[in-house]
Scaffold this motif. Structure first.
Motif, PDB file in Angstrom:
ATOM      1  N   HIS A 135     -34.131  23.889  -5.230  1.00 38.88           N
ATOM      2  CA  HIS A 135     -35.127  22.990  -4.703  1.00 38.88           C
ATOM      3  C   HIS A 135     -35.485  21.583  -5.972  1.00 38.88           C
ATOM      4  O   HIS A 135     -36.236  20.263  -5.578  1.00 38.88           O
ATOM      5  N   THR A 136     -34.667  22.059  -6.876  1.00 38.07           N
ATOM      6  CA  THR A 136     -35.652  20.728  -8.197  1.00 38.07           C
ATOM      7  C   THR A 136     -33.919  19.715  -8.094  1.00 38.07           C
ATOM      8  O   THR A 136     -32.653  20.191  -8.440  1.00 38.07           O
ATOM      9  N   VAL A 137     -34.030  18.703  -9.328  1.00 42.97           N
ATOM     10  CA  VAL A 137     -33.241  18.119  -9.892  1.00 42.97           C
ATOM     11  C   VAL A 137     -34.227  18.050 -11.448  1.00 42.97           C
ATOM     12  O   VAL A 137     -34.935  17.582 -11.521  1.00 42.97           O
ATOM     13  N   LEU A 160     -25.955  14.780  -4.656  1.00 46.85           N
ATOM     14  CA  LEU A 160     -26.855  14.293  -5.881  1.00 46.85           C
ATOM     15  C   LEU A 160     -25.489  13.224  -6.117  1.00 46.85           C
ATOM     16  O   LEU A 160     -24.263  13.541  -5.861  1.00 46.85           O
ATOM     17  N   ALA A 161     -26.190  12.214  -6.452  1.00 45.68           N
ATOM     18  CA  ALA A 161     -25.362  10.862  -6.768  1.00 45.68           C
ATOM     19  C   ALA A 161     -25.371  10.353  -7.559  1.00 45.68           C
ATOM     20  O   ALA A 161     -27.501  10.173  -8.135  1.00 45.68           O
ATOM     21  N   ILE A 162     -25.467   9.222  -8.071  1.00 48.80           N
ATOM     22  CA  ILE A 162     -26.051   8.468  -9.538  1.00 48.80           C
ATOM     23  C   ILE A 162     -25.569   7.047  -9.129  1.00 48.80           C
ATOM     24  O   ILE A 162     -23.952   6.524  -9.208  1.00 48.80           O
ATOM     25  N   ASP A 163     -25.839   5.984  -9.284  1.00 55.10           N
ATOM     26  CA  ASP A 163     -25.490   5.044  -8.948  1.00 55.10           C
ATOM     27  C   ASP A 163     -25.766   4.002 -10.143  1.00 55.10           C
ATOM     28  O   ASP A 163     -26.024   4.197 -11.077  1.00 55.10           O
ATOM     29  N   LEU A 164     -25.085   2.462  -9.655  1.00 48.84           N
ATOM     30  CA  LEU A 164     -24.898   2.414 -11.372  1.00 48.84           C
ATOM     31  C   LEU A 164     -25.826   1.256 -11.817  1.00 48.84           C
ATOM     32  O   LEU A 164     -26.136   1.336 -12.943  1.00 48.84           O
ATOM     33  N   ASN A 165     -27.033   1.594 -11.538  1.00 52.71           N
ATOM     34  CA  ASN A 165     -28.320   1.418 -12.206  1.00 52.71           C
ATOM     35  C   ASN A 165     -29.153   2.499 -12.710  1.00 52.71           C
ATOM     36  O   ASN A 165     -29.721   2.392 -13.256  1.00 52.71           O
ATOM     37  N   GLY A 166     -28.687   3.695 -12.486  1.00 52.46           N
ATOM     38  CA  GLY A 166     -28.718   5.014 -13.080  1.00 52.46           C
ATOM     39  C   GLY A 166     -30.082   5.550 -12.286  1.00 52.46           C
ATOM     40  O   GLY A 166     -30.373   6.953 -12.694  1.00 52.46           O
ATOM     41  N   VAL A 170     -30.215  11.658  -4.493  1.00 57.25           N
ATOM     42  CA  VAL A 170     -30.724  13.579  -3.824  1.00 57.25           C
ATOM     43  C   VAL A 170     -31.023  13.780  -2.246  1.00 57.25           C
ATOM     44  O   VAL A 170     -31.657  13.050  -1.787  1.00 57.25           O
ATOM     45  N   ALA A 171     -30.332  14.313  -1.650  1.00 55.03           N
ATOM     46  CA  ALA A 171     -29.699  15.062  -0.309  1.00 55.03           C
ATOM     47  C   ALA A 171     -30.218  15.790  -0.663  1.00 55.03           C
ATOM     48  O   ALA A 171     -30.011  17.008  -0.779  1.00 55.03           O
ATOM     49  N   SER A 172     -31.459  16.931   1.079  1.00 54.26           N
ATOM     50  CA  SER A 172     -31.290  17.947   0.516  1.00 54.26           C
ATOM     51  C   SER A 172     -31.553  18.383   2.558  1.00 54.26           C
ATOM     52  O   SER A 172     -31.723  17.856   3.453  1.00 54.26           O
ATOM     53  N   MET A 173     -31.796  19.298   2.367  1.00 58.63           N
ATOM     54  CA  MET A 173     -31.984  20.616   3.994  1.00 58.63           C
ATOM     55  C   MET A 173     -32.504  19.948   4.568  1.00 58.63           C
ATOM     56  O   MET A 173     -32.303  20.685   5.810  1.00 58.63           O
ATOM     57  N   ASP A 174     -33.618  19.167   4.221  1.00 54.95           N
ATOM     58  CA  ASP A 174     -34.122  18.436   5.529  1.00 54.95           C
ATOM     59  C   ASP A 174     -33.705  17.098   5.761  1.00 54.95           C
ATOM     60  O   ASP A 174     -34.656  16.342   6.634  1.00 54.95           O
ATOM     61  N   ALA A 175     -31.877  17.245   6.113  1.00 52.56           N
ATOM     62  CA  ALA A 175     -31.590  15.681   6.182  1.00 52.56           C
ATOM     63  C   ALA A 175     -31.989  14.463   5.676  1.00 52.56           C
ATOM     64  O   ALA A 175     -31.926  13.676   6.836  1.00 52.56           O
ATOM     65  N   VAL A 177     -32.755  11.992   2.991  1.00 49.54           N
ATOM     66  CA  VAL A 177     -31.522  11.641   1.281  1.00 49.54           C
ATOM     67  C   VAL A 177     -32.692  10.405   0.113  1.00 49.54           C
ATOM     68  O   VAL A 177     -33.688   9.674   0.511  1.00 49.54           O
ATOM     69  N   ARG A 178     -33.149  10.580  -0.854  1.00 52.88           N
ATOM     70  CA  ARG A 178     -34.204   9.959  -1.381  1.00 52.88           C
ATOM     71  C   ARG A 178     -33.868  10.007  -2.957  1.00 52.88           C
ATOM     72  O   ARG A 178     -32.516   9.962  -3.697  1.00 52.88           O
ATOM     73  N   VAL A 179     -34.387   8.439  -3.215  1.00 51.27           N
ATOM     74  CA  VAL A 179     -33.895   7.843  -4.817  1.00 51.27           C
ATOM     75  C   VAL A 179     -35.305   7.493  -5.633  1.00 51.27           C
ATOM     76  O   VAL A 179     -36.106   8.084  -5.271  1.00 51.27           O
TER      77      VAL A 179
END
Length: 179
Positions: A135-137, A160-166, A170-175, A177-179
């Motif tokens: 459950h960590t990044v 997990l993804a990194i955008d062009l701004n850094g 993060v996506a998790s099991m609770d459906a 996506v968080r930035v």
């Protein structure tokens, strides 16, 4: 076994698999082999690169490294500028088969308490980023020091993804996506 991660850089494709191998493929060489009626062969192979399933792979052009994340709770960093000859690489415990070359282990990212399902390179901040089923990044320096840890609400990290701004997505099991 199943291929679980890919990277592409220059004319090279890298792959990781549940069979615990890391393979690098020279696309031009593979095309020549196929045109000649041969089965394409990887140029670099590391057998038993981890102690458990390899789940993800990333590339850092700035460091000339690839990273492999595993169910063994760790990430290994491999130096793309090195060549390891066939035999066992004592530093990594991996085996390089006859007729192939390997890459030298140059770092470890250790500290997760469950499978490390994702690894990415964040070029804006010069950090490795890992996501885990614990459950960590975590964000790591190129030297392998954990600089930051976040525990997003939810459960295991599923993407997990990194955008062009850094920014880290993060996506998790609770459906969610968080930035």
């Amino acid at each position: 076994d199943r291929v679980t991660g890919l990277v592409a850089y220059g004319s090279t494709i890298g792959s990781v698999s549940w069979d615990l191998s890391i393979r690098l493929w020279d696309v031009d060489q593979c095309i020549r082999e196929m045109k000649g009626g041969e089965e394409p062969k990887s140029t670099h192979v590391l057998i038993d690169a981890h102690d458990d399933y390899i789940l993800s792979m990333a590339h850092s052009p700035e460091l000339a490294q690839i990273a492999s994340a595993s169910a063994d709770q760790g990430v290994k960093l491999w130096d793309l500028d090195s060549e390891v000859e066939p035999s066992e690489d004592a530093s990594s415990g991996s085996l390089v088969p006859e007729g192939r070359k390997g890459k030298k282990l140059c770092g470890l990212l250790k500290g997760h308490e469950a499978d490390v399902s994702h690894v990415k390179w964040n070029p804006v901040h010069g950090l490795w980023v890992t996501g885990s089923e614990d459950h960590t990044v975590k964000m790591w320096t190129p030297e392998g020091v954990c600089k930051w840890e976040i525990r997003p609400p939810g459960d295991a990290v599923t993407a997990l993804a990194i955008d062009l701004n850094g920014f880290i997505l993060v996506a998790s099991m609770d459906a969610a996506v968080r930035v």
